[in-house]
Design an enzyme around this catalytic site. Structure first.
Site, PDB file in Angstrom:
ATOM      1  N   ASN A   9       0.872  -1.175   0.000  1.00 50.15           N
ATOM      2  CA  ASN A   9       0.000   0.000   0.000  1.00 50.15           C
ATOM      3  C   ASN A   9       0.909   1.225   0.000  1.00 50.15           C
ATOM      4  OD1 ASN A   9      -1.771   2.049   0.518  1.00 50.15           O
ATOM      5  ND2 ASN A   9      -2.748   1.070   2.291  1.00 50.15           N
ATOM      6  N   ARG A  84      -2.491  -2.065  -3.535  1.00 56.82           N
ATOM      7  CA  ARG A  84      -3.681  -1.240  -3.382  1.00 56.82           C
ATOM      8  C   ARG A  84      -3.554  -0.043  -4.325  1.00 56.82           C
ATOM      9  NH1 ARG A  84      -4.975   3.287   0.832  1.00 56.82           N
ATOM     10  NH2 ARG A  84      -7.113   3.686   0.182  1.00 56.82           N
ATOM     11  N   HIS A 173     -12.895   3.187  -0.571  1.00 59.40           N
ATOM     12  CA  HIS A 173     -12.973   2.186   0.513  1.00 59.40           C
ATOM     13  C   HIS A 173     -13.651   0.897   0.037  1.00 59.40           C
ATOM     14  CE1 HIS A 173     -12.870   5.540   3.798  1.00 59.40           C
ATOM     15  NE2 HIS A 173     -11.660   5.054   3.611  1.00 59.40           N
ATOM     16  N   ARG A 234     -10.852  15.758   6.986  1.00 63.01           N
ATOM     17  CA  ARG A 234     -11.620  16.147   5.788  1.00 63.01           C
ATOM     18  C   ARG A 234     -13.027  16.586   6.176  1.00 63.01           C
ATOM     19  NH1 ARG A 234     -10.524  10.791   2.369  1.00 63.01           N
ATOM     20  NH2 ARG A 234      -8.934  10.275   3.899  1.00 63.01           N
ATOM     21  N   GLU A 379      -8.435  -5.114   4.903  1.00 63.00           N
ATOM     22  CA  GLU A 379      -8.275  -4.825   3.482  1.00 63.00           C
ATOM     23  C   GLU A 379      -7.108  -5.607   2.882  1.00 63.00           C
ATOM     24  OE1 GLU A 379      -9.143  -0.447   2.622  1.00 63.00           O
ATOM     25  OE2 GLU A 379      -9.004  -0.490   4.789  1.00 63.00           O
TER      26      GLU A 379
END
Ligand code: AMP
Length: 398
Positions: A9, A84, A173, A234, A379
């Site tokens: 990742n 990823r 996601h 965010r 994940e």
């Protein structure tokens, strides 16, 4: 040959890596290089072997070399590598083998995620150089949401912006929502195909998705991962005229507004700069910090409001899944969110919530159907499983 998969990742200033056994679902080794691009790159790893190393000034290629050395020294082998990748646009509707052609298509999508895809590509290139003999696969954050119907993915903008420039909602996601939906079905002992699920992935980034029969029908993130819920730093949804307003009133540039919305807002902004971290905020709230209390209040309200809206895409509800660092661990956030949703038939079982649902398949409500439940996301495991299944298939030349 080993059956393990190396999962990579690659972010702008870090590369996380993990050696995963896709059958057993175990993480054999995991580690990361942090502070890439600075003078003080730092590598650490733990699991089957552990250690840490000051790397000094390093770039992505140097970081990958350091990771290769850890893997070679550990004598741990792997069958392939899963990467990823944040944005696959409309082209990539599933995970896919990496070759010159697919990488070229990915490069053509860089403009859709200028902050993320270029570094994902850097990681892929560095890892192809480091491991030329290992088959490699890319797994996209967006791919799972490609089943959304057009009414969910179109913005009400001039249509040519979609047809000519790809301006639409993509959602992110996807690996987490896909993984926890399947796990929730296992935990409930029901076929995924029969279930109407709401998935709330609440970590530093947050999104909710409506998953019907295993397919994503809608989600809160959009063209970029800024849309939707309140997140760590965010803002999530704001009035689209905010840019003009901030430009006119504070003379801010587009770049400054973008940094403000992505890096200085969310929990951090609402709490008056106290923290972007939910655990810290809950502790501060308990100590009487008003900004922290406000941040948690807005976070839960906006989450509940978005979840209720997502139910429109499902038509009914079997289970609301809480996952991610906040969803899996934060008892008060789950309690406050569920308390805002009694009209969905959700009523909290406080003792079960305190116990994170461990005593009853993750379920934290007084009823099993509909229910709210806690599901641990993984994940890396999903990336490893996709990679393992794709590298077993023969490579079809174009
Ligand atoms: P993630 O990005 O999935 O690692 O999630 C990070 C977020 O999870 C941060 O806001 C953490 O504060 C939050 N988190 C982790 N553990 C807890 C906890 N025990 N209680 C509340 N929040 C937590």
């Amino acid at each position: 040959m080993s059956d393990q998969i190396l999962v990579i990742n690659c972010g702008s200033s870090s590369i996380k890596f993990s050696l995963v056994d896709p059958e057993a679902g175990t993480h054999v080794l995991s580690g990361q290089v942090e502070r890439i691009g600075s003078d003080s790159g730092f590598l650490s790893w733990k699991g089957a072997v552990q250690g840490e190393n000051e790397l000094g000034p390093t770039d992505h290629r140097g970081a990958m070399h350091a990771i290769v050395k850890v893997l070679r020294d550990s004598e741990l082998d792997f069958a392939g590598i899963g990467h990823r990748v944040v944005h696959g646009g409309e082209h990539f509707t599933a995970s896919c083998r990496i070759n010159d052609e697919s990488l070229e298509v990915l490069r053509a999508h860089q403009h859709l995620a200028p902050l993320h895809n270029p570094v994902n590509i850097l990681g892929i290139e560095a890892s192809r150089t480091a491991f030329p003999d290992k088959p490699q696969v890319m797994v996209f954050d967006t791919a799972f949401h490609q089943t959304m119907p057009r009414r969910a993915y179109l913005y009400a903008l001039p249509h040519h912006l979609y047809t000519e420039h790809g301006v639409r909602r993509y959602g992110f996601h996807g690996t987490s929502h896909r993984y926890v939906a399947a796990r929730a079905a296992e935990q409930l002992g029901r076929p995924l195909a029969d279930l109407a699920l709401l998935s709330a992935h609440l970590g530093n980034g947050c999104s909710a998705a409506a998953v019907l029969g295993g397919k994503s029908m809608d989600t809160t993130m959009g063209l970029t991962p800024l849309e939707g819920l309140v997140m760590g730093t965010r803002s999530g949804d704001v009035d689209p005229s905010l840019h003009e307003h901030l430009c006119n009133t504070l003379n801010l540039s587009l770049k400054e507004i973008s940094a403000l919305l992505n890096k200085q807002s969310g929990l951090l902004g609402l709490s008056g700069g106290h923290s972007n971290d939910m655990r810290t905020l809950l502790q501060a709230e308990a100590g009487g910090h008003e900004g922290a209390a406000l941040a948690v209040e807005v976070f839960c309200y906006r989450l509940a409001k978005a979840l209720a809206a997502q139910v429109v895409a499902l038509g009914r509800l079997d289970a609301l899944i809480f996952t991610g660092g906040i969803g899996e661990n934060s008892t008060p956030v789950r309690a406050r969110t569920v308390a805002l949703l009694p009209f969905l038939g959700l009523h909290l079982d406080s003792a079960a919530n305190e116990d994170h649902g461990r005593a009853n398949r993750g379920i934290i409500t007084t009823t099993d159907a509909p229910c709210a439940m806690v599901v641990q996301t993984d994940e890396e495991l999903l990336i490893a499983r996709d990679t393992a299944s794709i590298i077993l298939q023969p490579e079809i030349s174009p």
